[in-house]
Motif scaffolding. Structure first.
Motif, short mmCIF file in Angstrom:
data_model
loop_
_atom_site.label_atom_id
_atom_site.label_comp_id
_atom_site.label_asym_id
_atom_site.label_seq_id
_atom_site.Cartn_x
_atom_site.Cartn_y
_atom_site.Cartn_z
N UNK A 103 0.83 -1.20 0.00
CA UNK A 103 0.00 0.00 0.00
C UNK A 103 0.86 1.25 0.00
N UNK A 104 1.94 1.25 0.78
CA UNK A 104 2.84 2.40 0.81
C UNK A 104 3.56 2.58 -0.52
N UNK A 105 4.03 1.47 -1.09
CA UNK A 105 4.79 1.53 -2.33
C UNK A 105 3.92 2.01 -3.50
N UNK A 144 4.14 7.48 5.10
CA UNK A 144 4.43 7.02 6.46
C UNK A 144 3.16 6.91 7.30
N UNK A 145 2.24 7.87 7.16
CA UNK A 145 0.98 7.81 7.90
C UNK A 145 0.14 6.62 7.43
N UNK A 153 9.01 1.33 15.08
CA UNK A 153 9.73 2.40 14.41
C UNK A 153 10.72 1.84 13.39
N UNK A 154 11.44 0.81 13.75
CA UNK A 154 12.44 0.23 12.84
C UNK A 154 11.76 -0.39 11.62
N UNK A 210 12.23 0.79 7.70
CA UNK A 210 12.60 -0.12 6.61
C UNK A 210 11.62 0.04 5.45
N UNK A 211 10.34 0.13 5.76
CA UNK A 211 9.34 0.35 4.71
C UNK A 211 9.58 1.66 3.97
N UNK A 212 9.88 2.72 4.73
CA UNK A 212 10.13 4.02 4.10
C UNK A 212 11.35 3.97 3.18
#
Length: 220
Positions: A22-24, A61-62, A96-97, A101-103
């Protein structure tokens, strides 16, 4: 214990890949829409690109934060996770980590799109730029995870997170934009160090707040 939590998070999130995909997809769609919607000359694109890049990272990120806590909320597992014999500050660090990694994965795709469409290289000051990326990612994620933990018990957490995170992170996004623009223009570090220090301040402040208060934030 932190290693165990990280393995647990990686297994859950990479098994479904819901948050990552979803982020990508959201980040790439925003970048391609920006490229196809505006006809900007190569001389002016440097002034617009850093701001759009970091705003895209903020939105992504959100979206990722809401997805990463969806499993615990859907199966009412947050109480089981927090009731275990583990420091809840380590849960904060593990989230957070994983989010960072996703970001990084999303930013690699975004930088690839930028290079493909605009032929802009970020390697003029490579170490400074990737150091800024790392600090910026952690600053965004520690703040987002902290706010997510603050609203975790609310039924409107998906709405409250962006409402609180966007204004709270606006100084960070402005600082990262100014710093990235300076790097693209090959400015000396002395001209952007104020913005970098502001991002570092956010990182240290919310890291300490998240580790110290996450225990109380997750109380029902």
């Amino acid at each position: 214990m932190l290693t165990t939590l990280l393995i647990h998070e990686f297994k859950i999130n990479f098994r479904t890949k819901e948050a990552l995909f979803s982020m990508l997809s959201f980040g790439i769609v925003l970048m391609v829409s920006f490229v196809l919607s505006f006809q900007i000359s190569e001389n002016k694109i440097l002034f617009f690109l850093p701001g759009f890049f970091w705003i895209t990272v903020l939105f992504v990120s959100v979206l990722g934060i809401n997805r990463m806590f969806s499993h615990e909320l859907s199966f009412c597992a947050i109480s089981l996770l927090t009731s275990g014999p583990v420091n809840r500050g380590l849960i904060f660090f593990s989230k957070t980590i994983i989010g960072t990694v996703y970001l990084v994965v999303v930013e690699i795709a975004l930088l690839g799109c930028i290079w493909f469409f605009f032929h802009i290289s970020f390697f003029n000051q490579m170490y400074l730029f990737f150091g800024l990326l790392l600090i910026g990612n952690f600053s965004i994620m520690v703040t987002s995870v902290f706010i997510s933990g603050l609203t975790l018990s609310s039924k409107m957490s998906n709405v409250l997170v962006p409402l609180l995170v966007f204004p709270l992170l606006s100084p960070v996004i402005i600082s990262l934009t100014k710093s990235t623009l300076g790097i693209l223009q090959n400015s000396p570090f002395s001209e952007i160090q104020v913005w970098v220090l502001l991002v570092l301040t956010y990182f240290v402040l919310f890291t300490l707040l998240g580790y110290g208060l996450f225990d109380y934030l997750t109380e029902e």
